[in-house]
Design an enzyme around this catalytic site. Structure first.
Site, PDB file in Angstrom:
ATOM      1  N   LYS A 136      -0.027  -0.093  15.103  1.00 27.33           N
ATOM      2  CA  LYS A 136       1.353  -0.188  15.584  1.00 27.33           C
ATOM      3  C   LYS A 136       1.632  -1.421  16.467  1.00 27.33           C
ATOM      4  O   LYS A 136       2.795  -1.736  16.738  1.00 27.33           O
ATOM      5  CB  LYS A 136       1.719   1.074  16.390  1.00 27.33           C
ATOM      6  CG  LYS A 136       1.903   2.298  15.511  1.00 27.33           C
ATOM      7  CD  LYS A 136       3.151   2.176  14.643  1.00 27.33           C
ATOM      8  CE  LYS A 136       3.193   3.155  13.515  1.00 27.33           C
ATOM      9  NZ  LYS A 136       3.396   2.567  12.198  1.00 27.33           N
ATOM     10  N   TYR A 168       3.530   6.496  10.212  1.00 32.03           N
ATOM     11  CA  TYR A 168       2.711   5.360   9.758  1.00 32.03           C
ATOM     12  C   TYR A 168       3.596   4.274   9.150  1.00 32.03           C
ATOM     13  O   TYR A 168       3.390   3.087   9.404  1.00 32.03           O
ATOM     14  CB  TYR A 168       1.664   5.831   8.747  1.00 32.03           C
ATOM     15  CG  TYR A 168       0.528   4.858   8.569  1.00 32.03           C
ATOM     16  CD1 TYR A 168      -0.531   4.836   9.479  1.00 32.03           C
ATOM     17  CD2 TYR A 168       0.499   3.958   7.508  1.00 32.03           C
ATOM     18  CE1 TYR A 168      -1.577   3.945   9.335  1.00 32.03           C
ATOM     19  CE2 TYR A 168      -0.547   3.054   7.351  1.00 32.03           C
ATOM     20  CZ  TYR A 168      -1.586   3.060   8.269  1.00 32.03           C
ATOM     21  OH  TYR A 168      -2.627   2.163   8.123  1.00 32.03           O
ATOM     22  N   PRO A 203      -5.596   0.359  18.375  1.00 30.80           N
ATOM     23  CA  PRO A 203      -5.301  -0.095  17.006  1.00 30.80           C
ATOM     24  C   PRO A 203      -5.206   1.017  15.957  1.00 30.80           C
ATOM     25  O   PRO A 203      -4.764   0.755  14.844  1.00 30.80           O
ATOM     26  CB  PRO A 203      -6.467  -1.031  16.682  1.00 30.80           C
ATOM     27  CG  PRO A 203      -7.556  -0.628  17.606  1.00 30.80           C
ATOM     28  CD  PRO A 203      -6.917  -0.087  18.842  1.00 30.80           C
ATOM     29  N   TYR A 207      -9.517   5.721   7.246  1.00 32.42           N
ATOM     30  CA  TYR A 207      -9.807   6.009   8.655  1.00 32.42           C
ATOM     31  C   TYR A 207     -10.809   7.156   8.637  1.00 32.42           C
ATOM     32  O   TYR A 207     -10.487   8.238   8.138  1.00 32.42           O
ATOM     33  CB  TYR A 207      -8.541   6.455   9.391  1.00 32.42           C
ATOM     34  CG  TYR A 207      -7.484   5.377   9.573  1.00 32.42           C
ATOM     35  CD1 TYR A 207      -6.624   5.027   8.536  1.00 32.42           C
ATOM     36  CD2 TYR A 207      -7.334   4.716  10.795  1.00 32.42           C
ATOM     37  CE1 TYR A 207      -5.651   4.046   8.702  1.00 32.42           C
ATOM     38  CE2 TYR A 207      -6.361   3.739  10.977  1.00 32.42           C
ATOM     39  CZ  TYR A 207      -5.528   3.405   9.927  1.00 32.42           C
ATOM     40  OH  TYR A 207      -4.562   2.436  10.099  1.00 32.42           O
ATOM     41  N   HIS A 242       0.844  -1.203   0.000  1.00 30.87           N
ATOM     42  CA  HIS A 242       0.000   0.000   0.000  1.00 30.87           C
ATOM     43  C   HIS A 242       0.878   1.251   0.000  1.00 30.87           C
ATOM     44  O   HIS A 242       1.661   1.459   0.916  1.00 30.87           O
ATOM     45  CB  HIS A 242      -0.935   0.009   1.220  1.00 30.87           C
ATOM     46  CG  HIS A 242      -2.108  -0.911   1.074  1.00 30.87           C
ATOM     47  ND1 HIS A 242      -3.297  -0.717   1.729  1.00 30.87           N
ATOM     48  CD2 HIS A 242      -2.278  -2.030   0.319  1.00 30.87           C
ATOM     49  CE1 HIS A 242      -4.152  -1.672   1.388  1.00 30.87           C
ATOM     50  NE2 HIS A 242      -3.551  -2.491   0.553  1.00 30.87           N
TER      51      HIS A 242
HETATM   52  C1  PHB Z   1      -6.811  -4.147  10.150  1.00 30.09           C
HETATM   53  O1  PHB Z   1      -6.751  -4.369   8.938  1.00 30.09           O
HETATM   54  O2  PHB Z   1      -7.282  -5.002  10.915  1.00 30.09           O
HETATM   55  C2  PHB Z   1      -6.328  -2.856  10.690  1.00 30.09           C
HETATM   56  C3  PHB Z   1      -5.683  -1.968   9.851  1.00 30.09           C
HETATM   57  C4  PHB Z   1      -5.257  -0.758  10.332  1.00 30.09           C
HETATM   58  C5  PHB Z   1      -5.452  -0.424  11.658  1.00 30.09           C
HETATM   59  C6  PHB Z   1      -6.070  -1.313  12.512  1.00 30.09           C
HETATM   60  C7  PHB Z   1      -6.509  -2.541  12.022  1.00 30.09           C
HETATM   61  O3  PHB Z   1      -5.030   0.781  12.119  1.00 30.09           O
END
Ligand code: PHB
Ligand code: APR
Length: 403
Positions: free
Chosen positions: A300, A394, A296, A204, A75
């Site tokens: 990280k 990130y 989450p 997000y 990505h």
């Molecule tokens: C996930 O794909 O489960 C996932 C991805 C990014 C995050 C948290 C969980 O910040």
């Protein structure tokens, strides 16, 4: 009581313990893993799926990267949406060419487990009453029960990779450890489904109704999350209710692409920031979730576990190769520095993107806090230097070398 001997006893066969075991074996350092539950149970846990380059490199170094390379998705960026307004964070451009890999933690764990089995490395699944003994001495050992028999595992070092609820952290006397914690007043309800994701990149999304995340595992498998009150139970959320709420929280053009279907898994995880200091006590090292938890937001958790593993591997390599035992004292400081950066980033993103309802935050009411956070988002998302700050964290800060 049967006695077994190894160089490094590893407690826990989660991603931390398995990756550490594989990397140590590559360096000729023997290790045995003790795990409380079965391998299938470990693989039943669905967790995040965004891997920093540092983690990806370690998996290759461990010789386990083949399937990840084939099936994982690189990505180049992700999106942050604020009340419907989408901002693209172009990782590749903003973070000097760096990207992240989208590949489920469950899959990494499966690959590591298979490699360990193929290499004939010993794991005692369903071990109970694991106790860490004499960890301050030159001859630490671990006692445990396995299939009705009591064992004694003698070793040089113990790696506590047994997660937040494990025994390793509690082996450090209470008066010698400091635990920092913030519990957030909400959780994430996650849903996995075999439906095409709404977007090629993660979104997000902060909305008037709370936070949502659109993530993915492949072109045909989606992973979505909703911020929910801590009092909610996953079983009270029907799939239909989940999809309806998600649709309202995603930006309208993404919501229009939402394909729904039956859930494969649905569960709620509370959000917590937690750090235990120090991460070393005598010949015991804490690794991963045993020492720290992040919310989450920012993905990280697994990546901080990986940097702990990298640091510990460098230390143990030097111990056995150069007979430099003193270098073990560097572990805590090096690991914690990066851990705190990850903690700060996850806490900051969580603060900016969630709805804190009526919960007062330190010295201000939640509405005032929200105004500060929205201004913070406005600044960071609408200036290139702000987007760079987000992008560089990130993709992951560099690993620190030993002195
Ligand atoms: C996930 O794909 O489960 C996932 C991805 C990014 C995050 C948290 C969980 O910040
Ligand atoms: N004895 C032996 N094993 C134990 C014990 C014990 N007393 N207590 C716990 N364990 C095992 C658990 O069953 C689990 O399989 O230790 C393992 C710890 O694994 P994780 O909790 O996955 O922790 P870790 O390997 O550090 O992985 C970090 O997991 O929670 C996510 O966000 C986090 O992605 C990150 C990753």
């Amino acid at each position: 009581m049967p006695t077994i001997t190894t160089q490094v006893a590893i407690i826990g066969a989660g991603p931390s313990g398995l990756l550490l075991g594989q990397l140590l074996s590559k360096q000729g350092i023997s290790n045995i893993i003790l795990e409380r539950v079965t391998g299938e149970y470990v693989l039943g846990r669905i967790r995040a799926g965004i891997l920093e380059q540092g983690f990806v490199d370690l998996v290759h170094e461990a010789g386990v990267g083949e399937r990840m390379q084939r099936e994982g998705e690189v990505h180049d960026g992700f999106e942050i949406a604020v009340y419907g307004q989408r901002t693209h964070i172009d990782l590749k451009t903003l973070a000097g060419g760096k990207t992240v890999m989208c590949y489920g933690q469950t899959e990494i764990t499966r690959d590591l487990m298979e490699a360990r089995q193929q290499a004939g490395l010993q794991t005692y699944y369903q071990s109970s009453d694991v106790a860490l003994c004499d960890v301050k001495s030159d001859k630490p050992y671990v006692t445990f029960q396995h299939q009705g028999e009591s064992y004694r595992l003698e070793c040089d070092y113990i790696a506590g990779c047994d997660g937040y609820h494990g025994v390793s952290r509690k082996t450090i006397p209470e008066d010698l450890r400091t635990e920092h914690e913030r519990v957030y007043p909400f959780g994430w309800l996650g849903l996995l489904s075999d439906t095409p994701p709404v977007s090629e990149e993660l979104i997000y999304s902060k909305s008037e109704r709370g936070f949502a995340l659109a993530s993915r595992r492949s072109a045909t498998r989606s992973r979505y999350y909703l911020q929910v009150p801590l009092s909610d139970k996953a079983e009270d959320w029907s799939d239909d209710a989940f999809w309806a709420e998600l649709k309202k929280r995603l930006p309208a053009d993404a919501a229009a692409k939402l394909v729904t279907g039956p859930s494969i898994e649905k569960s709620i995880a509370p959000l917590r920031s937690f750090v235990c200091e120090p991460m070393q006590y005598g010949n015991l090292f804490l690794v991963g979730d045993a020492a720290h938890i992040v919310p989450p937001t920012g993905a990280k958790g697994l990546n901080l576990a990986a940097s702990d593993v990298a640091t510990l591997c460098k230390i143990l390599a030097r111990v056995y190769r150069d007979h430099d035992k003193a270098c073990i004292d560097q572990y805590s400081q090096i690991a914690l520095r990066r851990v705190w950066h990850g903690e700060r980033f996850s806490w900051w993103l969580s603060n900016m993107l969630h709805d804190f309802g009526d919960t007062a935050i330190s010295d201000m009411d939640s509405k005032t806090f929200e105004r500060f956070m929205n201004s913070e988002l406005d600044y960071y998302l609408n200036h290139e230097e702000g987007r760079k700050v987000i992008a560089n964290q990130y993709v992951g800060l560099p690993y620190e070398d030993l002195q």
